[in-house]
Design a protein around this motif. Sequence first.
Motif, PDB file in Angstrom:
ATOM      1  N   LEU A 181     -24.712 -83.990  -7.310  1.00  0.00           N
ATOM      2  CA  LEU A 181     -25.127 -82.939  -6.390  1.00  0.00           C
ATOM      3  C   LEU A 181     -26.320 -82.193  -6.961  1.00  0.00           C
ATOM      4  CD1 LEU A 181     -21.647 -81.417  -5.411  1.00  0.00           C
ATOM      5  CD2 LEU A 181     -23.011 -83.063  -4.106  1.00  0.00           C
ATOM      6  N   ASN A 182     -27.383 -82.101  -6.176  1.00  0.00           N
ATOM      7  CA  ASN A 182     -28.541 -81.301  -6.573  1.00  0.00           C
ATOM      8  C   ASN A 182     -28.257 -79.833  -6.282  1.00  0.00           C
ATOM      9  OD1 ASN A 182     -30.327 -83.323  -7.527  1.00  0.00           O
ATOM     10  ND2 ASN A 182     -30.814 -83.894  -5.426  1.00  0.00           N
ATOM     11  N   VAL A 183     -28.450 -79.000  -7.284  1.00  0.00           N
ATOM     12  CA  VAL A 183     -28.089 -77.591  -7.197  1.00  0.00           C
ATOM     13  C   VAL A 183     -29.340 -76.718  -7.247  1.00  0.00           C
ATOM     14  CG1 VAL A 183     -26.799 -75.705  -8.284  1.00  0.00           C
ATOM     15  CG2 VAL A 183     -25.872 -78.034  -8.310  1.00  0.00           C
ATOM     16  N   GLY A 184     -29.340 -75.682  -6.425  1.00  0.00           N
ATOM     17  CA  GLY A 184     -30.367 -74.654  -6.493  1.00  0.00           C
ATOM     18  C   GLY A 184     -29.732 -73.320  -6.829  1.00  0.00           C
ATOM     19  N   LEU A 185     -30.338 -72.597  -7.753  1.00  0.00           N
ATOM     20  CA  LEU A 185     -29.867 -71.261  -8.109  1.00  0.00           C
ATOM     21  C   LEU A 185     -30.836 -70.225  -7.557  1.00  0.00           C
ATOM     22  CD1 LEU A 185     -28.936 -71.676 -11.905  1.00  0.00           C
ATOM     23  CD2 LEU A 185     -27.440 -71.939  -9.929  1.00  0.00           C
ATOM     24  N   ILE A 186     -30.305 -69.267  -6.806  1.00  0.00           N
ATOM     25  CA  ILE A 186     -31.131 -68.143  -6.360  1.00  0.00           C
ATOM     26  C   ILE A 186     -30.892 -67.014  -7.340  1.00  0.00           C
ATOM     27  CG2 ILE A 186     -31.676 -66.564  -4.484  1.00  0.00           C
ATOM     28  CD1 ILE A 186     -30.584 -68.582  -2.523  1.00  0.00           C
ATOM     29  N   SER A 240     -33.330 -81.967  -0.315  1.00  0.00           N
ATOM     30  CA  SER A 240     -32.545 -82.665  -1.335  1.00  0.00           C
ATOM     31  C   SER A 240     -31.536 -81.753  -2.025  1.00  0.00           C
ATOM     32  CB  SER A 240     -33.472 -83.279  -2.386  1.00  0.00           C
ATOM     33  OG  SER A 240     -34.060 -82.277  -3.192  1.00  0.00           O
ATOM     34  N   ILE A 241     -31.655 -80.441  -1.836  1.00  0.00           N
ATOM     35  CA  ILE A 241     -30.708 -79.511  -2.444  1.00  0.00           C
ATOM     36  C   ILE A 241     -29.398 -79.551  -1.665  1.00  0.00           C
ATOM     37  CG2 ILE A 241     -30.210 -77.094  -2.960  1.00  0.00           C
ATOM     38  CD1 ILE A 241     -32.300 -78.159  -4.799  1.00  0.00           C
ATOM     39  N   ASP A 242     -28.302 -79.857  -2.355  1.00  0.00           N
ATOM     40  CA  ASP A 242     -26.988 -79.944  -1.713  1.00  0.00           C
ATOM     41  C   ASP A 242     -26.224 -78.624  -1.756  1.00  0.00           C
ATOM     42  OD1 ASP A 242     -26.926 -82.944  -1.343  1.00  0.00           O
ATOM     43  OD2 ASP A 242     -27.089 -82.879  -3.528  1.00  0.00           O
ATOM     44  N   LEU A 243     -26.355 -77.928  -2.869  1.00  0.00           N
ATOM     45  CA  LEU A 243     -25.494 -76.779  -3.158  1.00  0.00           C
ATOM     46  C   LEU A 243     -26.332 -75.640  -3.714  1.00  0.00           C
ATOM     47  CD1 LEU A 243     -22.673 -75.439  -3.802  1.00  0.00           C
ATOM     48  CD2 LEU A 243     -22.688 -76.762  -5.933  1.00  0.00           C
ATOM     49  N   VAL A 244     -26.072 -74.429  -3.215  1.00  0.00           N
ATOM     50  CA  VAL A 244     -26.819 -73.251  -3.649  1.00  0.00           C
ATOM     51  C   VAL A 244     -25.859 -72.228  -4.237  1.00  0.00           C
ATOM     52  CG1 VAL A 244     -28.167 -71.268  -2.862  1.00  0.00           C
ATOM     53  CG2 VAL A 244     -28.712 -73.558  -2.018  1.00  0.00           C
ATOM     54  N   PHE A 245     -26.215 -71.713  -5.402  1.00  0.00           N
ATOM     55  CA  PHE A 245     -25.496 -70.600  -6.015  1.00  0.00           C
ATOM     56  C   PHE A 245     -26.320 -69.326  -5.805  1.00  0.00           C
ATOM     57  CE2 PHE A 245     -23.210 -73.967  -7.921  1.00  0.00           C
ATOM     58  CZ  PHE A 245     -22.053 -73.469  -8.504  1.00  0.00           C
TER      59      PHE A 245
END
Length: 346
Positions: free
Chosen positions: A6-11, A65-70
Amino acid sequence: MSSRILNVGLIGFGLSGRYFHSPFLSTNPGFKIKTVVERTKNEAQEFDPEIGNARSVDELLSDASIDLVFICTPNDTHFGYALDALENGKHVVIEKPFANTEDEARQLFDLAAEKGLILTAYQNRRWDSDYLTIKKLIEDGKLGDVVEYECRYDRFRPVAVAANSWKEQAGSGYGNFYNLGPHLLDQALTLFGDPLTVTADIRTIRPNSEIDDYFDVHLAYADKVVNLKSSLMAYENFQRYMLHGTKGSFVKGGLDPQEENLRKDILPTQKPWGEEPENRWGRIFSDEYTGIVKSEAGDYAPFYQNVYDAIVNGAALAVKPAEIIRTTRVIDLAFQSSSERKVLNY
Protein backbone atom coordinates in the motif's frame (compact mmCIF):
# COMPACT_ATOMS: atom_id res chain seq x y z
CA MET A 1 -0.35 -13.42 3.18
CA SER A 2 -0.89 -10.84 0.48
CA SER A 3 2.10 -9.41 -1.36
CA ARG A 4 0.31 -6.16 -2.11
CA ILE A 5 2.10 -3.01 -0.99
CA LEU A 6 0.00 0.00 0.00
CA ASN A 7 1.32 3.42 -0.98
CA VAL A 8 0.93 5.77 1.96
CA GLY A 9 0.72 9.54 2.12
CA LEU A 10 1.24 11.48 5.34
CA ILE A 11 -0.37 14.89 5.76
CA GLY A 12 2.01 16.49 8.23
CA PHE A 13 5.37 15.40 9.57
CA GLY A 14 5.50 16.66 13.14
CA LEU A 15 5.64 14.50 16.24
CA SER A 16 2.89 12.17 15.03
CA GLY A 17 4.04 11.67 11.46
CA ARG A 18 7.77 11.56 12.20
CA TYR A 19 7.98 9.64 15.45
CA PHE A 20 4.83 7.54 15.62
CA HIS A 21 3.71 6.60 12.11
CA SER A 22 6.84 6.61 9.99
CA PRO A 23 8.83 4.11 12.09
CA PHE A 24 6.03 1.53 12.02
CA LEU A 25 5.02 2.11 8.41
CA SER A 26 8.62 1.90 7.19
CA THR A 27 9.28 -1.38 8.99
CA ASN A 28 6.08 -3.11 7.82
CA PRO A 29 6.61 -4.68 4.37
CA GLY A 30 2.96 -4.06 3.48
CA PHE A 31 3.45 -0.29 3.37
CA LYS A 32 5.54 2.19 1.43
CA ILE A 33 5.60 5.82 2.53
CA LYS A 34 5.45 7.44 -0.88
CA THR A 35 4.73 11.11 -0.13
CA VAL A 36 4.64 13.48 2.82
CA VAL A 37 3.00 16.91 2.81
CA GLU A 38 5.46 19.51 4.13
CA ARG A 39 4.78 23.03 2.95
CA THR A 40 8.31 24.39 3.46
CA LYS A 41 10.50 21.75 5.11
CA ASN A 42 12.08 18.51 3.88
CA GLU A 43 12.29 16.56 7.12
CA ALA A 44 10.71 13.43 5.63
CA GLN A 45 13.70 13.05 3.33
CA GLU A 46 15.98 13.19 6.36
CA PHE A 47 14.09 10.17 7.69
CA ASP A 48 14.14 8.38 4.32
CA PRO A 49 15.56 9.97 1.15
CA GLU A 50 13.17 7.89 -0.99
CA ILE A 51 10.09 9.62 0.40
CA GLY A 52 8.60 12.17 -1.98
CA ASN A 53 7.49 15.64 -0.99
CA ALA A 54 4.21 17.42 -1.66
CA ARG A 55 3.81 21.13 -0.95
CA SER A 56 0.02 20.96 -0.58
CA VAL A 57 -2.69 18.53 0.45
CA ASP A 58 -4.27 18.82 -3.00
CA GLU A 59 -1.00 17.72 -4.59
CA LEU A 60 -0.92 14.61 -2.41
CA LEU A 61 -4.58 13.73 -2.90
CA SER A 62 -4.36 14.12 -6.68
CA ASP A 63 -1.85 11.26 -6.82
CA ALA A 64 -3.92 8.27 -7.91
CA SER A 65 -1.25 5.84 -6.71
CA ILE A 66 -1.71 6.80 -3.05
CA ASP A 67 -3.89 4.16 -1.35
CA LEU A 68 -3.91 5.31 2.25
CA VAL A 69 -3.61 8.71 3.92
CA PHE A 70 -2.64 9.44 7.51
CA ILE A 71 -3.86 12.82 8.79
CA CYS A 72 -1.30 14.13 11.29
CA THR A 73 -2.14 17.82 11.38
CA PRO A 74 -3.62 20.25 13.95
CA ASN A 75 -7.02 19.23 15.27
CA ASP A 76 -9.09 21.84 13.47
CA THR A 77 -8.01 20.41 10.09
CA HIS A 78 -8.86 16.74 10.68
CA PHE A 79 -12.45 16.85 9.47
CA GLY A 80 -11.81 18.84 6.31
CA TYR A 81 -8.75 16.88 5.24
CA ALA A 82 -10.52 13.59 5.91
CA LEU A 83 -13.48 14.64 3.77
CA ASP A 84 -11.14 15.58 0.92
CA ALA A 85 -9.16 12.36 1.20
CA LEU A 86 -12.29 10.20 1.14
CA GLU A 87 -13.71 12.15 -1.78
CA ASN A 88 -10.48 11.39 -3.62
CA GLY A 89 -10.86 7.66 -2.99
CA LYS A 90 -8.26 7.25 -0.26
CA HIS A 91 -8.46 5.05 2.79
CA VAL A 92 -7.86 7.22 5.87
CA VAL A 93 -6.38 7.04 9.36
CA ILE A 94 -7.02 10.14 11.49
CA GLU A 95 -4.98 11.14 14.51
CA LYS A 96 -6.91 11.80 17.67
CA PRO A 97 -9.20 13.58 18.09
CA PHE A 98 -10.85 11.76 15.21
CA ALA A 99 -13.35 14.61 14.86
CA ASN A 100 -14.39 17.54 17.00
CA THR A 101 -18.01 16.40 17.30
CA GLU A 102 -20.12 13.27 16.98
CA ASP A 103 -21.89 14.83 13.97
CA GLU A 104 -18.58 15.28 12.15
CA ALA A 105 -17.59 11.70 12.92
CA ARG A 106 -20.86 10.36 11.54
CA GLN A 107 -20.49 12.43 8.37
CA LEU A 108 -17.07 10.93 7.75
CA PHE A 109 -18.20 7.36 8.31
CA ASP A 110 -21.24 7.85 6.08
CA LEU A 111 -18.95 9.05 3.29
CA ALA A 112 -16.47 6.21 3.82
CA ALA A 113 -19.29 3.66 3.64
CA GLU A 114 -20.64 5.29 0.47
CA LYS A 115 -17.19 5.13 -1.12
CA GLY A 116 -16.36 1.64 0.16
CA LEU A 117 -13.26 2.92 1.99
CA ILE A 118 -11.56 2.05 5.27
CA LEU A 119 -11.62 4.82 7.86
CA THR A 120 -10.38 4.61 11.43
CA ALA A 121 -8.83 6.53 14.32
CA TYR A 122 -5.28 6.23 15.59
CA GLN A 123 -6.07 4.98 19.09
CA ASN A 124 -2.58 3.62 19.67
CA ARG A 125 -2.87 3.67 23.47
CA ARG A 126 -4.81 0.40 23.27
CA TRP A 127 -1.38 -1.12 22.61
CA ASP A 128 0.41 0.54 25.53
CA SER A 129 2.10 -1.78 28.00
CA ASP A 130 0.10 -0.48 30.97
CA TYR A 131 -3.27 -0.83 29.26
CA LEU A 132 -2.43 -4.35 28.00
CA THR A 133 -1.44 -5.29 31.56
CA ILE A 134 -4.70 -3.99 33.03
CA LYS A 135 -6.74 -5.65 30.30
CA LYS A 136 -5.09 -9.00 31.00
CA LEU A 137 -5.62 -8.71 34.76
CA ILE A 138 -9.31 -8.01 34.22
CA GLU A 139 -9.74 -10.77 31.64
CA ASP A 140 -7.95 -13.27 33.90
CA GLY A 141 -10.24 -12.37 36.79
CA LYS A 142 -7.37 -11.35 39.07
CA LEU A 143 -9.31 -8.33 40.37
CA GLY A 144 -12.76 -9.90 40.31
CA ASP A 145 -15.44 -7.50 39.12
CA VAL A 146 -14.01 -3.99 38.78
CA VAL A 147 -16.04 -1.52 40.84
CA GLU A 148 -13.77 1.55 40.59
CA TYR A 149 -11.37 2.58 37.84
CA GLU A 150 -9.25 5.71 37.77
CA CYS A 151 -6.79 6.76 35.11
CA ARG A 152 -4.66 9.90 35.01
CA TYR A 153 -2.53 11.32 32.20
CA ASP A 154 -0.71 14.30 33.66
CA ARG A 155 2.08 16.54 32.47
CA PHE A 156 3.94 19.55 33.81
CA ARG A 157 3.77 22.07 31.00
CA PRO A 158 3.72 25.73 32.09
CA VAL A 159 2.47 28.02 29.35
CA ALA A 160 5.86 29.72 28.93
CA VAL A 161 7.49 26.36 28.14
CA ALA A 162 5.10 25.44 25.32
CA ALA A 163 3.85 28.85 24.19
CA ASN A 164 4.91 28.40 20.55
CA SER A 165 2.99 25.15 20.10
CA TRP A 166 -0.30 25.15 18.21
CA LYS A 167 -1.59 23.01 21.08
CA GLU A 168 -1.47 26.13 23.28
CA GLN A 169 -3.66 28.16 20.95
CA ALA A 170 -7.38 28.69 21.39
CA GLY A 171 -9.46 27.24 18.59
CA SER A 172 -11.85 24.56 17.42
CA GLY A 173 -10.70 21.17 18.64
CA TYR A 174 -7.82 22.56 20.68
CA GLY A 175 -7.12 22.08 24.38
CA ASN A 176 -5.96 19.32 26.68
CA PHE A 177 -9.26 17.45 26.68
CA TYR A 178 -9.18 17.05 22.89
CA ASN A 179 -5.49 16.20 23.07
CA LEU A 180 -5.35 13.61 25.87
CA GLY A 181 -9.02 12.92 26.57
CA PRO A 182 -9.55 10.61 23.56
CA HIS A 183 -6.82 8.27 24.86
CA LEU A 184 -8.32 7.90 28.31
CA LEU A 185 -11.89 7.70 27.05
CA ASP A 186 -11.10 5.10 24.40
CA GLN A 187 -9.36 2.85 26.90
CA ALA A 188 -12.15 3.04 29.48
CA LEU A 189 -14.98 2.68 26.96
CA THR A 190 -13.25 -0.29 25.32
CA LEU A 191 -12.94 -1.98 28.69
CA PHE A 192 -16.40 -1.24 30.06
CA GLY A 193 -18.72 -0.25 27.20
CA ASP A 194 -21.38 2.48 27.12
CA PRO A 195 -21.75 4.49 30.33
CA LEU A 196 -25.09 5.44 31.83
CA THR A 197 -24.16 9.06 32.51
CA VAL A 198 -21.35 11.52 31.87
CA THR A 199 -20.24 14.26 34.27
CA ALA A 200 -17.26 16.51 33.59
CA ASP A 201 -15.28 19.43 34.88
CA ILE A 202 -13.11 20.87 32.09
CA ARG A 203 -11.31 24.08 32.93
CA THR A 204 -8.22 26.27 32.69
CA ILE A 205 -5.93 26.26 35.73
CA ARG A 206 -2.55 27.54 34.44
CA PRO A 207 -1.80 31.27 34.54
CA ASN A 208 -2.10 32.85 31.07
CA SER A 209 -3.37 29.67 29.44
CA GLU A 210 -5.60 30.07 26.38
CA ILE A 211 -6.85 26.48 26.44
CA ASP A 212 -8.48 24.04 28.81
CA ASP A 213 -5.60 22.34 30.62
CA TYR A 214 -7.41 20.30 33.27
CA PHE A 215 -10.24 17.79 33.09
CA ASP A 216 -12.02 15.42 35.45
CA VAL A 217 -14.53 13.18 33.69
CA HIS A 218 -16.82 10.80 35.57
CA LEU A 219 -18.49 7.91 33.73
CA ALA A 220 -21.18 6.13 35.73
CA TYR A 221 -22.14 2.49 35.19
CA ALA A 222 -24.65 0.33 36.99
CA ASP A 223 -21.91 -1.62 38.75
CA LYS A 224 -18.84 0.64 38.70
CA VAL A 225 -17.51 4.17 38.56
CA VAL A 226 -14.85 5.42 36.14
CA ASN A 227 -12.83 8.58 36.71
CA LEU A 228 -10.51 10.04 34.06
CA LYS A 229 -8.28 12.98 34.92
CA SER A 230 -5.53 15.10 33.44
CA SER A 231 -3.64 18.21 34.45
CA LEU A 232 -0.88 20.14 32.72
CA MET A 233 0.27 21.43 36.11
CA ALA A 234 1.21 18.12 37.71
CA TYR A 235 4.90 18.39 38.56
CA GLU A 236 4.92 14.81 39.86
CA ASN A 237 3.03 12.92 37.20
CA PHE A 238 3.95 9.28 37.83
CA GLN A 239 0.46 8.18 38.89
CA ARG A 240 -1.46 6.44 36.11
CA TYR A 241 -3.95 3.74 37.12
CA MET A 242 -5.84 2.67 40.20
CA LEU A 243 -8.34 -0.18 39.98
CA HIS A 244 -10.42 -1.71 42.77
CA GLY A 245 -12.34 -4.95 42.28
CA THR A 246 -14.22 -7.53 44.29
CA LYS A 247 -11.05 -9.64 44.61
CA GLY A 248 -8.32 -7.05 44.81
CA SER A 249 -6.74 -3.76 43.77
CA PHE A 250 -4.08 -2.74 41.27
CA VAL A 251 -2.05 0.47 41.17
CA LYS A 252 0.47 1.55 38.58
CA GLY A 253 2.53 4.54 37.54
CA GLY A 254 4.68 5.59 34.61
CA LEU A 255 4.14 5.75 30.86
CA ASP A 256 4.59 3.15 28.16
CA PRO A 257 8.21 3.47 26.88
CA GLN A 258 7.49 3.35 23.14
CA GLU A 259 7.18 7.10 22.59
CA GLU A 260 10.40 7.92 24.41
CA ASN A 261 12.26 5.28 22.39
CA LEU A 262 10.76 6.44 19.09
CA ARG A 263 11.86 10.00 19.88
CA LYS A 264 15.40 8.63 20.19
CA ASP A 265 15.15 7.26 16.62
CA ILE A 266 14.97 3.68 17.87
CA LEU A 267 12.97 1.66 15.35
CA PRO A 268 10.40 -0.90 16.52
CA THR A 269 12.39 -3.67 14.86
CA GLN A 270 14.87 -3.42 17.74
CA LYS A 271 14.17 -6.18 20.23
CA PRO A 272 13.06 -6.32 22.93
CA TRP A 273 10.48 -3.68 22.09
CA GLY A 274 7.99 -1.93 24.36
CA GLU A 275 9.16 -3.48 27.60
CA GLU A 276 8.74 -1.25 30.63
CA PRO A 277 11.54 -0.82 33.16
CA GLU A 278 10.83 -2.52 36.47
CA ASN A 279 10.24 0.77 38.31
CA ARG A 280 7.08 1.24 36.23
CA TRP A 281 5.57 -2.16 36.94
CA GLY A 282 2.34 -2.09 38.91
CA ARG A 283 1.41 -3.76 42.16
CA ILE A 284 -1.57 -5.96 42.92
CA PHE A 285 -3.13 -6.40 46.35
CA SER A 286 -5.35 -9.47 46.89
CA ASP A 287 -5.82 -12.58 49.01
CA GLU A 288 -4.49 -14.69 46.14
CA TYR A 289 -1.33 -12.63 45.62
CA THR A 290 0.10 -9.32 46.76
CA GLY A 291 3.15 -8.07 44.93
CA ILE A 292 4.64 -6.75 41.73
CA VAL A 293 3.07 -7.55 38.35
CA LYS A 294 5.43 -7.50 35.38
CA SER A 295 3.98 -5.30 32.64
CA GLU A 296 3.00 -6.71 29.28
CA ALA A 297 5.18 -5.45 26.42
CA GLY A 298 3.60 -2.61 24.48
CA ASP A 299 3.63 -2.61 20.70
CA TYR A 300 1.82 -0.30 18.27
CA ALA A 301 2.69 -2.48 15.27
CA PRO A 302 -0.57 -4.52 15.43
CA PHE A 303 -2.56 -1.34 14.78
CA TYR A 304 -0.84 -0.84 11.42
CA GLN A 305 -1.08 -4.51 10.49
CA ASN A 306 -4.79 -4.43 11.24
CA VAL A 307 -5.27 -1.41 8.96
CA TYR A 308 -3.42 -3.28 6.22
CA ASP A 309 -5.51 -6.42 6.73
CA ALA A 310 -8.74 -4.40 6.71
CA ILE A 311 -7.86 -2.76 3.38
CA VAL A 312 -6.27 -5.74 1.63
CA ASN A 313 -7.95 -8.76 3.19
CA GLY A 314 -11.30 -7.40 4.38
CA ALA A 315 -10.53 -7.97 8.06
CA ALA A 316 -12.57 -6.23 10.74
CA LEU A 317 -11.03 -3.04 12.06
CA ALA A 318 -9.58 -3.18 15.55
CA VAL A 319 -10.68 0.42 16.18
CA LYS A 320 -14.24 0.21 14.93
CA PRO A 321 -16.49 3.02 13.66
CA ALA A 322 -19.07 2.49 16.41
CA GLU A 323 -16.33 2.78 19.05
CA ILE A 324 -15.03 6.00 17.53
CA ILE A 325 -18.51 7.52 17.37
CA ARG A 326 -19.06 6.55 21.02
CA THR A 327 -15.88 8.37 22.04
CA THR A 328 -16.83 11.51 20.13
CA ARG A 329 -20.29 11.39 21.70
CA VAL A 330 -18.80 11.25 25.20
CA ILE A 331 -16.51 14.18 24.33
CA ASP A 332 -19.56 16.21 23.28
CA LEU A 333 -21.40 15.28 26.46
CA ALA A 334 -18.39 16.07 28.63
CA PHE A 335 -18.08 19.60 27.26
CA GLN A 336 -21.83 20.11 27.67
CA SER A 337 -21.78 18.72 31.21
CA SER A 338 -18.89 20.98 32.19
CA SER A 339 -20.55 24.04 30.68
CA GLU A 340 -23.99 23.41 32.18
CA ARG A 341 -22.78 21.82 35.42
CA LYS A 342 -25.09 18.87 34.86
CA VAL A 343 -25.04 15.09 34.91
CA LEU A 344 -26.00 14.00 31.40
CA ASN A 345 -27.43 10.70 30.23
CA TYR A 346 -25.39 8.92 27.61
